[in-house]
Design an enzyme around this catalytic site. Sequence first.
Site, PDB file in Angstrom:
ATOM      1  N   LYS A   1       1.013  -1.223   0.072  1.00  0.00           N
ATOM      2  CA  LYS A   1      -0.071   0.023  -0.146  1.00  0.00           C
ATOM      3  C   LYS A   1       0.711   1.334   0.109  1.00  0.00           C
ATOM      4  O   LYS A   1       2.090   1.197   0.344  1.00  0.00           O
ATOM      5  CB  LYS A   1      -0.904  -0.110   1.146  1.00  0.00           C
ATOM      6  CG  LYS A   1      -1.896  -1.128   1.525  1.00  0.00           C
ATOM      7  CD  LYS A   1      -2.658  -1.150   2.578  1.00  0.00           C
ATOM      8  CE  LYS A   1      -3.734  -2.015   2.825  1.00  0.00           C
ATOM      9  NZ  LYS A   1      -4.922  -1.894   1.790  1.00  0.00           N
TER      10      LYS A   1
ATOM     11  N   ARG B   1     -10.436 -11.580   1.616  1.00  0.00           N
ATOM     12  CA  ARG B   1     -11.411 -12.643   1.027  1.00  0.00           C
ATOM     13  C   ARG B   1     -10.572 -13.745   1.220  1.00  0.00           C
ATOM     14  O   ARG B   1     -11.382 -15.167   1.108  1.00  0.00           O
ATOM     15  CB  ARG B   1     -11.655 -11.967  -0.185  1.00  0.00           C
ATOM     16  CG  ARG B   1     -10.610 -12.165  -1.294  1.00  0.00           C
ATOM     17  CD  ARG B   1     -10.993 -11.177  -2.370  1.00  0.00           C
ATOM     18  NE  ARG B   1     -10.887  -9.697  -2.173  1.00  0.00           N
ATOM     19  CZ  ARG B   1     -11.172  -9.073  -3.004  1.00  0.00           C
ATOM     20  NH1 ARG B   1     -11.571  -8.903  -4.293  1.00  0.00           N
ATOM     21  NH2 ARG B   1     -11.235  -7.590  -2.557  1.00  0.00           N
TER      22      ARG B   1
END
Length: 517
Positions: free
Chosen positions: A287, A361
């Site tokens: 990130k 996920r």
Amino acid sequence: MNFELKNLSWEACEQTICDVLILLVPASSKPAKPTKANDVPTKSVKSLPALKRLMLAALEQDDLDTSAGKLLSCYRSTGIAARQVILVGAGQANEKDVARACAAAFAACKIPGAVKSAHVMLCLAQINGLSGASLQAAMQAAAASSYVYTHTKPKAEARKLQLVSINLGSQAQVQAMSPELQQGRALIEGVELAKEWGNRPANHATPTLLAKAAQAIAAGKSPVSCEILGPKEVAKLKMGSFMAVAQGSEQPLRFIVLRYFGAAKTVQPTVLVGKGITFDTGGISIKPAAEMDEMKFDMCGAASVLGVFKALSVLKPKINVVGLIPSCENMPSHNAVKPGDVVTSMSGQTIEILNTDAEGRLILCDALTYAERFKPAAVVDIATLTGACVVALGAVRSGLFSADDDLAAQLLRAGEASQDLAWRMPLDDDYAEGLKTNFADVANVAGRMGGAITAAKFLQRFASQYPWAHLDIAGTAWKSGAAKGSTGRPVPLLMKFLLNFEQKQAVAGKKSARSAA
């Protein structure tokens, strides 16, 4: 902090010694314009209690706007024992307006530094037909305004507000609202536990420490039980997707299983699955540095499950609930999973990991497969899953995804009743097209467009054996900026959903008993 219900007259209320007295004033309290027919003699006005005179004068002079959340603050009012009096508009006095009014009033409370244990009197007697949801909204506003994070701030002042006396104005109301008070207390304990763990820095909230927090809920005579699975047990279960995310960190993964069985063992449980990424760097798909510190909040789904089980342990409702928390860090290292790697999930489906920052996920899908063994009535997963959901819904509503209309409706109603709002998003099969890949059964991302929906479509592949819903709380789990911190959402929504389910079961049980007779 503590809450108590009171049945006090205007006179008794104004004579109560406290730091702040808050009076909710709905729009219906505003008197009609004086005419020759209804003019109140001056003598009778002077004979009214001081607090009521203050309210009527403020309304007559238009100094108080009765719109929800509008305030008039008074200091050392004549004839009133409280140091500060806050008159606050309550609008139409529905749950939403009461929540807004109390949030504004408690935020405006001025408690001097010398006070170590503050006492606030909250007067709700003016609210006709007060609902349990309104009472609990008032309690949550008080708790939220006075919450103080201190875990890594040893010199910080602890919470000053210790007692909130809630005046309902009648003994019948006190008796009717007592169960709601107990629910409100339990809910606040759950919300504050979720906030606490959400706010802790990643080095104070590792997967191991999160597991210890779960064990603490189950300690002693708690009705909650806890099982912790480590790397060896998870490997034995063949949770290859979960293990892939964890392999880049030196912190060992933990799979937390919480059980609360307040109903008969034959009753199917509801399963809550919380994303427990205790810090998310993005892995190899790292990130940007700006605001990366906020990735300590990436375990707020897990924190909400802990909060729910804390509330269940206090309230002890007659329901069965299982909590599953896959927890690990997502770090870049020589061991970290790489873009393009293919892993095998617990379900046997292979997954091409195109982006290592879509890791939530990957840990949830194995937990959703694990949930099948409980033969659940419903499964709800809770995750700070996508920035796309923040773009779509902002910080007001959580994203709700479900192909089950009844389950979706139950969650939406629970959100409205608890003022912990959600919004149902689409799950059309066409959105899954982008998850196709030449190298595995499914890819973990499908591009930028509709990212919150494609993430939900990925999870849906692993939740085909039971009614399932997904809550994307990326926009609602915490606040940024000067007010940076965990919100404790969606603990209120989840608790209301579970308690509604308890009521539904009770009604069904009574119908069954009548049929048998």
